[in-house]
Design an enzyme around this catalytic site. Structure first.
Site, short mmCIF file in Angstrom:
data_model
loop_
_atom_site.label_atom_id
_atom_site.label_comp_id
_atom_site.label_asym_id
_atom_site.label_seq_id
_atom_site.Cartn_x
_atom_site.Cartn_y
_atom_site.Cartn_z
N GLU A 86 -4.03 -9.05 0.70
CA GLU A 86 -4.44 -8.77 2.08
C GLU A 86 -5.96 -8.77 2.11
O GLU A 86 -6.59 -8.06 1.32
CB GLU A 86 -3.86 -7.42 2.51
CG GLU A 86 -3.78 -7.28 4.00
CD GLU A 86 -3.04 -5.99 4.39
OE1 GLU A 86 -1.87 -5.83 3.98
OE2 GLU A 86 -3.64 -5.17 5.09
N GLU B 179 0.83 -1.22 0.00
CA GLU B 179 0.00 0.00 0.00
C GLU B 179 0.86 1.26 0.00
O GLU B 179 0.60 2.20 0.75
CB GLU B 179 -0.94 0.00 1.20
CG GLU B 179 -1.93 -1.14 1.17
CD GLU B 179 -2.97 -1.07 2.29
OE1 GLU B 179 -2.89 -0.16 3.13
OE2 GLU B 179 -3.86 -1.93 2.30
#
Ligand code: GAL
Length: 808
Positions: free
Chosen positions: A500, A424
């Protein structure tokens, strides 16, 4: 000549020494001195450290606390969580005193003829910004606390005593979770000849595999002239297979190809390992010997087919793990890792992602041995910051070096099937970020052409538009279940990884009413409900991921956030002191399974049945009130009985996501007594049953060890689950008794943990309260063999007693 090769060593007490004829590895575990603070002269040999604390390494200086709200209080908007306004946050990095500078010093002995040898000083992780001095002189430095790194210190060493000093600095606002502090992984001194195999200089590949044979390609970088390399392969039983002898080098590298007949392939189900022993000679003199464990396995990632291992289509049933080990902090411990991985195996988990940094060597060794597919990650930040003092400060100078070390140190582990260059990263936005993604991926490819690279992406739309996602070997999506279809259509790879998933929140043994699906739900006790229906604004319940995994053949698996709770990041209670650890874990911080464990097990463990009832049945005061009952099971239907009365049969229903994976009786009214579930097979035959009973008052303490026999090596740990039962032996699920622990004999009390994310009791104190009727006590071996006795006491309770055994 032999004298040159076999030198005498002064073995420091408790320092582990691996001796081969030609090289010696001293793991510096004992004799460390430690002090928090900065000392101008602490690098000097004659510095007086006699008043400093004596510690062993691996060591985490911050885990002994105390928890303190002011450690990591900060006014920020967590942009990754979609926040725009800065608010006061506490407990984000665990509220443990990890910030500041500290020094470690160790004096170790080297043998007489050590001058003229090649001496390597290896750190497997130092939190953080380590500055290394040997005998008063600066040897080097590193930046990232998660990296493995080494220095050739041949020019700095001397015969006899050598003094190593390490300065570490942890800045504030440098992490999004508890990073730990100190020399938390092993430090070693490697003594070898100048003619020797280079550090991390060997790369073993298996370019051709058939049922009849495997071609094993072994590239070995060496130093020294006129060398000859003999490499022999041994099977797991120690039988010698084939060998190769070479004198031709390609540059400074030998390139050997060895046949293994009828290879036994490595997989999570059959984690078969071979060994390559490489011996380096000059003439007939053995100069160096190195053993590398490896596996023979084939991995493929193909459009529309997904991931296959040894030709068999395989989905990642994975979990993300942070590096802390709960009550042990980040000080690496193999027994603690093995216990975690044993729990994950039983759940049917087949994969681990080391989020968001380099895994420990110990964890990779266990992944090879126990059979886990491994996604080894490197960074949580590139050049754009997430936190004020994060990795962005080092990115330009260190990113390449950090990746090179990660890959070179770990690429022979068959468990690693994928690398990740980032999680991210804010660099998902903008052209520079696309370039960085490509640059990093190419470094991975250069160092290891055999494995693909992913990035965990949360800015899916941006990465679709910019080309960031398209250039990756594997597009990894973090959450964003609603964007999977679009990403699959627009990305060119032909598959999507759930890098994730979920981020469901729950507290073990805590249930909230009414039972409804919620986002960012908060309660006055700062706990989350174990009906497993609560998530964050960006995340979702497990069932939504299951639908994607089951219905989209191009989804190659998932890595659930997270396998175990971790210190720090107490979402949804980022603003609520004293929350100081996560609620995301499938298992709590003590390693005790939450209900969610059984939900995943019912899907992932295809060998053993799962039949689990929730909630507990001690609801004094809720008589007559709606108290739904959920059953997590691999069976498709079951009947529920309350005190013998049928509540009807529930069947899994493919058409409604929630009823697809859970059996739920939403209208049950609470009355004390017995809840029983009877599960049916697909022919409607009753095949299994399970029950939960209302418990009376706590009466007796019960102890249950994960391992009753441990090794007397001063490091092994038995994890003892402590619970209380009523006079009929029924577990008391709401007990909060304060308990006291005593360990005598050949062991020591190490820590306790109850899994309560709001507890401010320190792990190393010999007392703690039960949380939802349970806690875990960690008993550590000494270096003496013998019986270890654990006694647990609590006011008004019959004591719990247990004898463990430490063996040499
Ligand atoms: C993700 C992030 C993780 C963790 C998680 C919590 O976005 O990658 O590190 O913060 O959210 O849900």
């Amino acid at each position: 000549m032999k004298k040159l090769i076999c030198f005498l060593v002064v073995i420091l007490a408790c320092t582990q020494v691996a001796l081969s004829q030609s090289r010696e590895v001293k793991v510096l575990k004992a004799n460390w001195k430690f002090q928090k603070g900065d000392f101008e002269a602490a690098h000097k040999v004659n510095f007086n450290d006699s008043k400093w604390e004596s510690v062993t390494v691996p060591h985490d200086w911050a885990i002994y606390g105390p928890f303190d709200k002011n450690v990591d209080i900060q006014k920020v908007a967590i942009v990754q969580n979609g926040e725009t306004i800065a608010t006061e946050k506490t407990g984000r990095t665990g509220a443990l005193p990890h910030i500041g500078t500290a020094w470690y010093r160790n004096t170790f002995n080297l043998p007489k003829d050590v001058k003229g040898k090649k001496i390597i000083l290896l750190f497997e992780g130092a939190m953080s910004e380590p500055q290394i001095y040997l005998n008063g002189k600066k040897v080097g430095e590193w930046a990232y606390g998660y990296s493995y790194f080494y220095f050739d210190v041949s020019q700095f060493i001397q015969e006899g005593a050598n003094t190593l000093s390490v300065k570490l600095t942890n800045k504030e606002f440098a992490s999004r979770w508890y990073p730990g502090a100190g020399l938390y992984r092993n430090v070693s001194v490697i003594i070898k000849n100048n003619e020797s195999i280079d550090q991390w200089g060997q790369f073993i590949k298996t370019p051709f595999i058939s049922e009849e044979l495997a071609k094993v390609n072994i590239k070995t970088k060496v130093s020294g002239e006129n060398t000859r390399l003999v490499t022999t392969i041994f099977d797991a039983e120690g039988h010698k297979l084939n060998s190769s002898e070479s004198t031709i080098q390609f540059g400074k590298e030998f390139d050997q190809n060895i046949k293994v007949v009828k290879p036994k392939l490595w997989s999570p189900e059959t984690p078969y390992l071979y060994k390559a022993v490489s011996q380096l000679y000059v003439g007939n003199e053995l100069k160096d010997e190195n053993t590398t464990v490896f596996g023979i396995r084939e991995i493929k990632y193909e459009a529309n087919k997904g991931f296959s291992l040894n030709g068999k289509s395989t989905k990642f049933k994975g979990v993300c793990l942070h590096h802390d080990l709960g009550p042990l902090g980040v000080a690496v411990n193999k027994a603690a890792l093995r216990r975690q991985m044993t729990i994950l195996k039983d759940m049917g988990c087949n994969a681990i992602r080391s989020s968001h940094n380099m895994p420990s060597f110990e964890q990779l060794e266990l992944a090879d041995e126990m059979g886990f597919l491994f996604l080894a990650e490197s960074f949580d930040e590139w050049a754009k910051p997430k936190v004020e003092n994060g990795y962005h400060r080092f990115f330009e100078e260190y990113a390449e070096k950090d990746i090179v070390n990660l890959v070179q140190a770990t690429r022979n582990h068959p468990s690693i099937v994928m690398w990740s260059s980032g999680n991210e990263v804010p660099d998902q936005w903008g052209e520079e970020g696309v370039k960085r993604a490509k640059w990093l991926q190419e470094i991975f490819h250069r160092e290891d052409p055999t494995r693909p690279v992913t990035v965990g992406m949360d800015q899916v739309k941006a990465t679709i538009e910019s080309g960031f996602g398209a250039l990756l070997d594997i597009p990894g999506l973090n959450y964003r279940v609603h964007l999977y279809d679009e990403a699959y259509k627009k990305f060119p790879q032909g598959f999507i990884l759930g890098s994730e998933t979920a981020s469901t929140v729950s507290s073990r043994g805590i249930y909230k009413f009414p039972v409804v699906q919620e986002k960012m739900k908060q309660y006055p006790d700062f706990q989350s409900s174990s009906y497993d229906l609560e998530a964050c604004s960006w995340s979702n319940v497990p069932d939504e991921d299951f639908v994607l995994q089951d219905d989209k053949p191009w989804v190659i698996g998932e890595f659930v956030w997270t396998g175990f709770d971790y210190l720090g990041e107490p979402t949804p209670y980022d603003e609520s002191w004293p929350s100081r650890s996560s609620y995301f874990g499938i298992n709590d911080l003590a390693g005790l399974p939450k209900d969610r464990y059984y939900l995943y097990r019912s899907r992932w463990n295809t060998k053993e049945p799962t039949l689990h009832i929730l909630p507990h049945w001690n609801w004094e005061g809720r008589e007559g009130e709606i108290t739904p009952v959920f059953v997590y099971t691999n069976y498709n239907s079951a009947e529920l009985f309350i005190n013998g009365k049928s509540m009807g049969v529930q069947k899994k229903n493919k058409n409604t996501p929630q009823n697809r994976y859970r059996l739920m009786w939403m209208d049950v009214k609470y009355e004390p007594g017995k809840v029983k579930v009877v599960a049916f097979d697909d022919n409607g035959k009753a095949v299994a049953e399970q029950e939960v009973r209302t418990a009376g008052k706590p009466c007796q303490i019960v102890l249950n060890a994960d391992r009753k026999t441990i090794t007397a090596n001063g490091e092994d740990i038995s994890f003892v689950t402590v619970s209380v039962v009523d006079k009929n032996g029924i577990p008391c699920p709401t007990a909060t008794n304060q308990l006291k622990f005593k360990v005598t004999g050949a062991g020591t009390y190490r820590a306790a943990c109850n899994g309560d994310a709001t507890s401010l009791e320190m792990f190393n104190k010999d007392t703690m309260k039960l949380f939802s009727g349970k806690l875990v006590v960690l008993v550590k071996s000494t270096i003496t063999a013998g019986d270890i006795k654990l006694e647990v006491n609590g006011a008004g309770l019959k004591s719990g007693k247990l004898t463990l055994n430490a063996l040499k």
